[in-house]
Motif scaffolding. Structure first.
Motif, PDB file in Angstrom:
ATOM      1  N   PHE A 275     -10.612 -23.092 -54.282  1.00 15.18           N
ATOM      2  CA  PHE A 275     -11.850 -23.482 -53.629  1.00 15.18           C
ATOM      3  C   PHE A 275     -11.659 -23.645 -52.129  1.00 15.18           C
ATOM      4  O   PHE A 275     -12.464 -23.167 -51.322  1.00 15.18           O
ATOM      5  CB  PHE A 275     -12.381 -24.782 -54.244  1.00 15.18           C
ATOM      6  CG  PHE A 275     -13.619 -25.316 -53.589  1.00 15.18           C
ATOM      7  CD1 PHE A 275     -14.797 -24.582 -53.576  1.00 15.18           C
ATOM      8  CD2 PHE A 275     -13.616 -26.558 -52.973  1.00 15.18           C
ATOM      9  CE1 PHE A 275     -15.946 -25.073 -52.962  1.00 15.18           C
ATOM     10  CE2 PHE A 275     -14.745 -27.063 -52.366  1.00 15.18           C
ATOM     11  CZ  PHE A 275     -15.922 -26.318 -52.357  1.00 15.18           C
ATOM     12  N   ASP A 297     -18.805 -22.317 -57.303  1.00 12.95           N
ATOM     13  CA  ASP A 297     -17.821 -23.345 -57.637  1.00 12.95           C
ATOM     14  C   ASP A 297     -18.199 -23.979 -58.968  1.00 12.95           C
ATOM     15  O   ASP A 297     -19.020 -24.891 -59.032  1.00 12.95           O
ATOM     16  CB  ASP A 297     -17.807 -24.384 -56.506  1.00 12.95           C
ATOM     17  CG  ASP A 297     -16.759 -25.454 -56.703  1.00 12.95           C
ATOM     18  OD1 ASP A 297     -15.664 -25.123 -57.187  1.00 12.95           O
ATOM     19  OD2 ASP A 297     -17.042 -26.623 -56.375  1.00 12.95           O
ATOM     20  N   TRP A 317     -12.331 -31.731 -53.136  1.00 13.07           N
ATOM     21  CA  TRP A 317     -13.622 -31.113 -52.801  1.00 13.07           C
ATOM     22  C   TRP A 317     -14.130 -31.680 -51.475  1.00 13.07           C
ATOM     23  O   TRP A 317     -14.580 -30.941 -50.597  1.00 13.07           O
ATOM     24  CB  TRP A 317     -14.624 -31.369 -53.923  1.00 13.07           C
ATOM     25  CG  TRP A 317     -15.875 -30.555 -53.846  1.00 13.07           C
ATOM     26  CD1 TRP A 317     -16.112 -29.344 -54.413  1.00 13.07           C
ATOM     27  CD2 TRP A 317     -17.090 -30.915 -53.156  1.00 13.07           C
ATOM     28  NE1 TRP A 317     -17.394 -28.905 -54.121  1.00 13.07           N
ATOM     29  CE2 TRP A 317     -18.007 -29.855 -53.355  1.00 13.07           C
ATOM     30  CE3 TRP A 317     -17.485 -32.005 -52.401  1.00 13.07           C
ATOM     31  CZ2 TRP A 317     -19.302 -29.869 -52.823  1.00 13.07           C
ATOM     32  CZ3 TRP A 317     -18.769 -32.029 -51.867  1.00 13.07           C
ATOM     33  CH2 TRP A 317     -19.653 -30.968 -52.080  1.00 13.07           C
TER      34      TRP A 317
END
Length: 442
Positions: A275, A297, A317
């Motif tokens: 990510f 995602d 994140w």
């Protein structure tokens, strides 16, 4: 590791589904636009972080610390840079830059399953018929496809990218394959990462490439949003071939994907995971002039084990998204780039335990959700709208998916009221109610 939602649909499954309805002769004729004037653009590009599965608003940007325990959950809160505003405790880095963020807490709709909710938020148009939770549907062009149609990228680059897969309603519908996303399905964090299709086949010079009569065979490996078994894709294949050839000759495309040229310090700031490095790749793409990039995602469908899963996931994140915003800002790109993070809906106020599961989670909930906006000349340090004290529903400044979509288009200088025409001549508004969120207009 594949991220799935409760319908069992993986991100890679999306690429394997038949898409005949997206072609439908859409490339046989050009679309005609209405004569309405376009708004003045405040932004040039969008990085859309699609949190597939439906992220909880409680454990991200709309915590309810004063609610009863069965609603507020296990997490504490963290004060943001904006006086009186709090995020959930694992959003520390974003809280520290809240002066650059706008959080919309009051978008709601009536589509509480993945298939329908995904379509509504990804297109700004509700499904025309009831669809199942696991459905992969397209009744309207996606945000990225419309932007690609209206805002072309520099020569040699597609205008719409999706990493590492296309979201389930992220396709072009009647706009046709030309405006489908270019999918980069590798892991940019892997050693030796290389994007296929942006270099000539091994052993082939540019001269040979230009002269070969069987060159189509060489670009059959070109991976884009195209299903050869869907209908009669002859016209789509012409565009497919043309873009493959352009990419293979494009120095701009090749340079944009060379993530290994980034300093190690920068790569570490984004997070050395899939990510994080996709967010860095997205920054490189908008830097090269690409107008729309989706980071698909997955894995936000937390019916169980919510708190354990998010304790592990949210800090990284938070690091990645905050690093993306800070990096864009430092490079002078944030003013012209919108960063947006959302999923198809929020999660239920009351913590639940599904049959056969022992660890608590939250279920689907379309009455309330939170959406992060940054950049694109959006005013920072503001919360738009509110949910009630226990997070059941948006009750103040209630907004719709149409308002959300209209905001993106308007800030990019696209008139959300513009009329497009299908190949059969049917007029279709880009958004049926083209009213943007005024607080984000600057």
């Amino acid at each position: 590791m594949k991220n799935t939602n409760c319908a069992g649909v993986t991100r890679r499954d999306c690429l394997q589904l038949g898409l005949a309805t997206f072609f439908g002769g859409a490339l046989a004729s050009a679309l005609r636009a209405s004569d309405s004037g376009a708004p003045q653009a405040a932004a040039k590009s969008v990085i859309l972080i699609w949190m597939d599965g439906g992220p909880t608003h409680f454990e991200t940007f709309d915590p309810k610390p004063d609610a009863p325990a069965e609603y507020r959950g296990d997490f504490k809160t963290v004060a943001t840079k904006t006086p009186g505003v709090f995020f959930s405790e694992h959003m520390k880095k974003l809280a520290a830059m809240s002066d650059k963020l706008s959080i919309v807490r009051s978008i709601r709709h009536d589509q509480g399953n993945h298939g329908a909710g995904n379509h509504y938020m990804m297109t700004g148009a509700p499904p025309r018929i009831p669809v199942g939770c696991g459905a992969f549907v397209s009744f309207h062009p996606s945000l990225g496809s419309v932007v690609a149609h209206e805002k072309p990228a520099p020569a040699g680059l597609p205008a719409y990218f999706s990493l590492p897969s296309m979201s389930r309603s992220g396709g072009p519908n009647f706009l046709g394959a030309k405006y489908a996303p270019f999918v980069v399905d590798g892991d940019p964090n892997a050693a030796g990462f290389r994007v296929r299709d942006v270099a000539l086949p091994s052993g082939m010079t540019e001269g040979r490439f230009a002269d070969r009569t069987d060159v189509r065979a060489e670009v059959d490996r070109f991976q884009r949003f195209l299903d050869k078994t869907a209908g009669d894709p002859a016209v789509a294949m012409d565009d497919h071939y043309k873009q493959a050839a352009e990419l293979m000759h494009s120095k701009e495309a090749q340079a944009a994907f060379e993530i290994n040229r980034e300093p190690e310090k920068v790569r570490d700031q984004y997070g050395r995971n899939g990510f994080g490095q996709r967010a860095l790749l997205a920054r490189r793409l908008v830097e090269a002039g690409v107008p729309f990039v989706t980071i698909n995602d997955g894995g936000w469908d937390h019916h169980s084990d919510l708190f354990n899963a998010l304790t592990k996931r949210l800090p990284s994140w938070d690091q990645t998204v905050s690093a993306l915003i800070a990096d864009l800002d430092q490079r002078g790109l944030l003013e012209s780039t919108m960063v947006i993070a959302l999923g198809e809906f929020g999660r239920t106020p009351k913590i639940s335990t599904l049959s056969g599961q022992t660890k608590a989670g939250r279920d689907h909930w379309a009455n309330a959700m939170s959406v992060l906006f940054a950049g694109g000349k959006s005013p920072g340090g503001q919360i738009i709208g509110a949910t009630d004290k226990n997070g059941f529903a948006a009750v103040e400044r209630v907004l719709s998916p149409e308002n959300f979509a209209s905001t993106i288009y308007t800030k990019l200088g696209i008139d959300p009221n513009k009329m497009l025409y299908t190949p059969q001549g049917r007029p279709t508004h880009i958004v049926s109610n083209g009213t943007p969120i005024k607080e984000l207009m600057g």
